[in-house]
Scaffold this active site. Sequence first.
Site, PDB file in Angstrom:
ATOM      1  N   LYS A   1      -7.137 -14.806  -9.559  1.00  0.00           N
ATOM      2  CA  LYS A   1      -8.433 -14.889  -8.898  1.00  0.00           C
ATOM      3  C   LYS A   1      -9.237 -13.598  -9.077  1.00  0.00           C
ATOM      4  CE  LYS A   1      -7.745 -13.605  -4.143  1.00  0.00           C
ATOM      5  NZ  LYS A   1      -7.543 -13.966  -2.772  1.00  0.00           N
TER       6      LYS A   1
ATOM      7  N   LYS B   1       0.822  -1.208   0.000  1.00  0.00           N
ATOM      8  CA  LYS B   1       0.000   0.000   0.000  1.00  0.00           C
ATOM      9  C   LYS B   1       0.859   1.262   0.000  1.00  0.00           C
ATOM     10  CE  LYS B   1      -4.403  -1.699   1.755  1.00  0.00           C
ATOM     11  NZ  LYS B   1      -5.435  -1.592   2.797  1.00  0.00           N
TER      12      LYS B   1
ATOM     13  N   LYS C   1     -11.809  -7.771  -6.032  1.00  0.00           N
ATOM     14  CA  LYS C   1     -12.654  -6.576  -6.000  1.00  0.00           C
ATOM     15  C   LYS C   1     -11.887  -5.347  -6.426  1.00  0.00           C
ATOM     16  CE  LYS C   1     -12.246  -6.027  -0.951  1.00  0.00           C
ATOM     17  NZ  LYS C   1     -12.986  -5.757   0.285  1.00  0.00           N
TER      18      LYS C   1
END
Length: 333
Positions: free
Chosen positions: A197, A115, A200
Site C-alpha cells: 500500500k 520503532k 507516507k
Amino acid sequence: MEVTKKKLYSAVQPTNNLTIGNYLGAIKQWIALQDEYDCTFAIANMHAITVRQDPAALRRKTLELLALYIACGVDPEKCTLYLQSHVPCHAELAWVLNTFTYVGEMERMTQFKDKSAKHADNINMGLMDYPVLMAADILLYQADFVPVGIDQRQHLEITRDIAIRFNNIYSPTFTVPEGLYMKVGAKIGDLLDPTKKMSKSAENANGSIFLTDDRDTVIRKFKRAVTDSGNEVRFDPENKPGVSNLLSIYSIFSDKTIAEAEADFAGKGYGDFKLAVGEAVADKLAPIQAEQTRLLADREYLDKVFASGAEKAYHTARKTLSKVYKKIGFYQL
Ligand code: TRP
C-alpha cells in the site's frame, strides 16, 4: 428535541507528508463524518517527539497540517480542531493512566517493537508510553468512535482495556471507545510496488503521491509507475496489479466507475494512460494546495483556529480529568 450526537475523536502526527492514500482513507472520511458526529480532531505533536524531531520543522509541519485539514474541508466551526500540546490535560491524564498500565503490556506493542528496532539509539520512555498518551487523548473526550488506520488497532484495544480497568476499579468514568477501522490507502497501492500500500514513509518517495506534490512531480511519478509487459488498460488486480491500481486512482480522482475508466483508455497505450491518471490527480490536488498556501499566509487565522480549538478541547478534557482526580483521591480546590 435535539439528539446528542455520538462523539468521534482522531489525531494525526505532524511528521510525515500525507499521501493521496491518507487523504482518501482518512481526511475525506472525516469530512463525511463531521455533520453526523460531534468531532474532535487533534494534531498529535506530543506523540511526534517520541522520535527525535527538528524543532523548526515540527513547528512548520504543525501549521501545514492544520492548513491542509482546513483546505481539504475539515470545518473548524463544526469540529474541534486543536493542537495536543495546547491542552495540558493530555499529559496529566497520561500520568494517571500510567499507573493503570503494565510495563509488560507496553513492551508487547508491535509499534513499540518496530520503532525500537528502527530507532535503536533512542528507545526513550515516551516511545514506550506512546499508547498511554493515546489512551489519554481518546478517553479525555469520552469518544464513542475513533477512526484510525488498521495499524492503530492494538493501541485502541489497550485504550479500551485501560478504560474498562479504571471503570471497574472505581465506577463508570470513561466511555469505552470503539475503533472505526478505515481502510487507509487500502485501495491505493505504491506506484512502484503496487501490491504494497502507498505509504507516507515508504523508502522510495517516487512510489507515493503526496498531497503537497506539485503538478510536474505528480505527472513525473505517474509516468514512472510500474505497469506490465502487456498493452491493455484493463482492471485485473490479480494479473495486472500496476494497471489496476492506476485505474482505481483514476476512477476515484475523476469520479468515474472502473468500467468508464477502462472505456476511456480502450485502444490507448500505457503512456497516454499514465499521463491521464497524473493529470486527473494533479487537477484534484491543485485547489487543495492553493487553499493550503492561502491559509498558510494567514497566520492570524490559523492561530485563531488553534486558540478556539484549544479552548473548546480544554473545556471537555478538564471535566473528565476532574472526575478522574476525584475518583482517585486527589484533593481538589
Ligand atoms: N497514533 C496515531 C497515529 O500515528 C495518532 C494518534 C495520536 C491518535 N493520538 C490519537 C489517533 C488518538 C487516534 C486517537 O496514527
